[in-house]
Design an enzyme around this catalytic site. Structure first.
Site, PDB file in Angstrom:
ATOM      1  N   LYS A  72       0.833  -1.205   0.000  1.00  8.68           N
ATOM      2  CA  LYS A  72       0.000   0.000   0.000  1.00  8.68           C
ATOM      3  C   LYS A  72       0.874   1.264   0.000  1.00  8.68           C
ATOM      4  O   LYS A  72       2.087   1.180   0.263  1.00  8.68           O
ATOM      5  CB  LYS A  72      -0.919  -0.035   1.228  1.00  8.68           C
ATOM      6  CG  LYS A  72      -1.943  -1.196   1.220  1.00  8.68           C
ATOM      7  CD  LYS A  72      -2.808  -1.120   2.488  1.00  8.68           C
ATOM      8  CE  LYS A  72      -3.844  -2.223   2.572  1.00  8.68           C
ATOM      9  NZ  LYS A  72      -4.651  -2.113   3.825  1.00  8.68           N
TER      10      LYS A  72
ATOM     11  N   PHE B  85     -15.017   4.462   8.262  1.00 11.62           N
ATOM     12  CA  PHE B  85     -13.683   4.833   7.761  1.00 11.62           C
ATOM     13  C   PHE B  85     -13.545   4.623   6.250  1.00 11.62           C
ATOM     14  O   PHE B  85     -12.449   4.741   5.701  1.00 11.62           O
ATOM     15  CB  PHE B  85     -12.597   4.048   8.509  1.00 11.62           C
ATOM     16  CG  PHE B  85     -12.779   2.544   8.454  1.00 11.62           C
ATOM     17  CD1 PHE B  85     -12.312   1.806   7.378  1.00 11.62           C
ATOM     18  CD2 PHE B  85     -13.420   1.869   9.491  1.00 11.62           C
ATOM     19  CE1 PHE B  85     -12.480   0.426   7.316  1.00 11.62           C
ATOM     20  CE2 PHE B  85     -13.601   0.488   9.440  1.00 11.62           C
ATOM     21  CZ  PHE B  85     -13.129  -0.230   8.347  1.00 11.62           C
TER      22      PHE B  85
ATOM     23  N   ARG C 214      -1.069 -14.388   4.891  1.00 12.14           N
ATOM     24  CA  ARG C 214      -1.847 -13.714   5.941  1.00 12.14           C
ATOM     25  C   ARG C 214      -1.091 -13.801   7.273  1.00 12.14           C
ATOM     26  O   ARG C 214      -1.080 -12.858   8.061  1.00 12.14           O
ATOM     27  CB  ARG C 214      -3.237 -14.352   6.122  1.00 12.14           C
ATOM     28  CG  ARG C 214      -4.208 -14.170   4.985  1.00 12.14           C
ATOM     29  CD  ARG C 214      -4.872 -12.810   4.878  1.00 12.14           C
ATOM     30  NE  ARG C 214      -5.696 -12.390   5.974  1.00 12.14           N
ATOM     31  CZ  ARG C 214      -6.504 -11.309   5.913  1.00 12.14           C
ATOM     32  NH1 ARG C 214      -6.577 -10.571   4.806  1.00 12.14           N
ATOM     33  NH2 ARG C 214      -7.198 -10.938   6.948  1.00 12.14           N
TER      34      ARG C 214
ATOM     35  N   THR D 167      -5.155  -7.330  11.063  1.00  7.10           N
ATOM     36  CA  THR D 167      -5.550  -6.085  10.386  1.00  7.10           C
ATOM     37  C   THR D 167      -5.157  -4.852  11.197  1.00  7.10           C
ATOM     38  O   THR D 167      -4.611  -3.889  10.661  1.00  7.10           O
ATOM     39  CB  THR D 167      -7.091  -6.089  10.180  1.00  7.10           C
ATOM     40  OG1 THR D 167      -7.451  -7.297   9.501  1.00  7.10           O
ATOM     41  CG2 THR D 167      -7.538  -4.892   9.391  1.00  7.10           C
TER      42      THR D 167
ATOM     43  N   ARG E 213       2.711  -6.186   9.424  1.00  5.19           N
ATOM     44  CA  ARG E 213       1.873  -5.095   9.937  1.00  5.19           C
ATOM     45  C   ARG E 213       2.280  -4.692  11.351  1.00  5.19           C
ATOM     46  O   ARG E 213       2.226  -3.515  11.711  1.00  5.19           O
ATOM     47  CB  ARG E 213       0.408  -5.521   9.890  1.00  5.19           C
ATOM     48  CG  ARG E 213      -0.124  -5.561   8.458  1.00  5.19           C
ATOM     49  CD  ARG E 213      -1.449  -6.277   8.369  1.00  5.19           C
ATOM     50  NE  ARG E 213      -2.171  -6.020   7.145  1.00  5.19           N
ATOM     51  CZ  ARG E 213      -3.371  -6.523   6.870  1.00  5.19           C
ATOM     52  NH1 ARG E 213      -3.961  -7.308   7.745  1.00  5.19           N
ATOM     53  NH2 ARG E 213      -3.967  -6.249   5.727  1.00  5.19           N
TER      54      ARG E 213
ATOM     55  N   HIS F 163      -1.740  -5.359   1.739  1.00  2.69           N
ATOM     56  CA  HIS F 163      -3.023  -6.063   1.617  1.00  2.69           C
ATOM     57  C   HIS F 163      -2.733  -7.498   1.221  1.00  2.69           C
ATOM     58  O   HIS F 163      -1.873  -7.749   0.370  1.00  2.69           O
ATOM     59  CB  HIS F 163      -3.898  -5.420   0.535  1.00  2.69           C
ATOM     60  CG  HIS F 163      -5.064  -6.293   0.149  1.00  2.69           C
ATOM     61  ND1 HIS F 163      -6.223  -6.344   0.891  1.00  2.69           N
ATOM     62  CD2 HIS F 163      -5.227  -7.191  -0.859  1.00  2.69           C
ATOM     63  CE1 HIS F 163      -7.055  -7.220   0.337  1.00  2.69           C
ATOM     64  NE2 HIS F 163      -6.472  -7.757  -0.719  1.00  2.69           N
TER      65      HIS F 163
HETATM   66  P1  IDP Z   1      -7.644  -7.066   5.955  1.00  3.65           P
HETATM   67  O1  IDP Z   1      -6.873  -6.002   5.194  1.00  3.65           O
HETATM   68  O2  IDP Z   1      -6.853  -7.614   7.125  1.00  3.65           O
HETATM   69  O3  IDP Z   1      -8.219  -8.145   5.070  1.00  3.65           O
HETATM   70  P2  IDP Z   1     -10.289  -5.805   6.046  1.00  3.65           P
HETATM   71  O4  IDP Z   1     -11.332  -5.991   7.100  1.00  3.65           O
HETATM   72  O5  IDP Z   1     -10.545  -6.383   4.699  1.00  3.65           O
HETATM   73  O6  IDP Z   1      -8.904  -6.334   6.661  1.00  3.65           O
HETATM   74  O7  IDP Z   1     -10.060  -4.237   5.924  1.00  3.65           O
HETATM   75  C1  IDP Z   1      -9.405  -3.661   4.832  1.00  3.65           C
HETATM   76  C2  IDP Z   1      -8.531  -2.519   5.308  1.00  3.65           C
HETATM   77  O8  IDP Z   1      -9.351  -1.494   5.911  1.00  3.65           O
HETATM   78  C3  IDP Z   1      -7.540  -2.884   6.400  1.00  3.65           C
HETATM   79  O9  IDP Z   1      -6.354  -3.470   5.898  1.00  3.65           O
HETATM   80  C4  IDP Z   1      -7.285  -1.544   7.063  1.00  3.65           C
HETATM   81  O10 IDP Z   1      -6.385  -0.737   6.292  1.00  3.65           O
HETATM   82  C5  IDP Z   1      -8.673  -0.908   7.023  1.00  3.65           C
HETATM   83  N1  IDP Z   1      -9.481  -1.204   8.226  1.00  3.65           N
HETATM   84  C6  IDP Z   1     -10.150  -2.356   8.490  1.00  3.65           C
HETATM   85  N2  IDP Z   1     -10.811  -2.295   9.649  1.00  3.65           N
HETATM   86  C7  IDP Z   1     -10.559  -1.049  10.152  1.00  3.65           C
HETATM   87  C8  IDP Z   1     -10.984  -0.366  11.365  1.00  3.65           C
HETATM   88  O11 IDP Z   1     -11.726  -0.890  12.204  1.00  3.65           O
HETATM   89  N3  IDP Z   1     -10.507   0.907  11.527  1.00  3.65           N
HETATM   90  C9  IDP Z   1      -9.711   1.503  10.620  1.00  3.65           C
HETATM   91  N4  IDP Z   1      -9.292   0.911   9.481  1.00  3.65           N
HETATM   92  C10 IDP Z   1      -9.704  -0.356   9.250  1.00  3.65           C
HETATM   93 MG    MG Z   2      -9.682  -7.979   3.539  1.00  5.64          MG
END
Ligand code: IDP
Ligand code: MG
Length: 167
Positions: free
Chosen positions: A10, A58, A91, A97, A108, A125
């Site tokens: 990213k 967000f 992962r 996350t 991360r 990601h």
């Molecule tokens: P992932 O990237 O671990 O698969 P996802 O739930 O798909 O998680 O969320 C995508 C992206 O959105 C995350 O990588 C992060 O950058 C952001 N994100 C997810 N949940 C939150 C949150 O609760 N607060 C702020 N940003 C979030």
């Molecule tokens: Mg995701």
């Protein structure tokens, strides 16, 4: 199980010059890179990629983040890794996350942060499961950009399409 997975470095990862570090970490998996490119992310692409989060508070910030507007780096590096248990392995290396909850030795955990505006800047990601991986790989890459045949393709004739080629 042989799997393919979409990885995005990213804009925060690019801005912090972490590309090499992240690729080195991913190389521990011994998976094969079957596609790679630098992409300028349109709003449409970002919204489609994160459409499962469109109702989250967000979301707007997340779209700006993926487009690079928060880091003045309007690009991401997109890769497809392929091999045994590719999704689980990547992962695991990426970590949770939320960078504060991520294992500190994960990507991360090492490089992510939570901004005051609320979006988790977590450098990378990784597709969450096989269904997401297929959707995301097809969204980010054309078949000819991937050096192996991951999914069925069809060939179509397109005569009126304008294409750029080297002069
Ligand atoms: P992932 O990237 O671990 O698969 P996802 O739930 O798909 O998680 O969320 C995508 C992206 O959105 C995350 O990588 C992060 O950058 C952001 N994100 C997810 N949940 C939150 C949150 O609760 N607060 C702020 N940003 C979030
Ligand atoms: Mg995701």
């Amino acid at each position: 199980m042989m799997q393919s997975v979409l990885i995005l470095i990213k804009p925060d990862g690019l801005k912090k010059s972490l590309t090499g570090n992240i690729l080195t970490r991913l190389s521990e998996t011994k998976l094969e890179i079957v596609a790679a490119k630098i992409v300028r992310v349109s709003r449409e692409l970002a919204v489609e990629h994160y459409k499962h989060l469109k109702d989250k508070p967000f979301f707007d910030e997340l779209i700006k983040y993926l487009q690079g507007e928060l880091h003045d780096r309007r690009k991401v590096m997109a890769l497809v890794y392929w091999g045994k248990d590719a999704i689980t392995k990547c992962r695991q290396l990426a970590g949770a996350t939320n960078p504060e909850e991520a294992d500190p030795t994960s990507i991360r955990g090492s490089y992510g942060r939570i901004t005051t505006s609320g979006v988790y800047e977590n450098a990378i990601h990784v597709s969450a499961n096989e269904e997401d991986a297929e959707r995301e790989i097809k969204l980010w890459f054309m078949p000819e950009e991937i050096i192996v045949d991951l999914y069925p393709i069809k060939e179509i004739m397109q005569e009126k399409r304008k294409l750029k080629c080297w002069d």
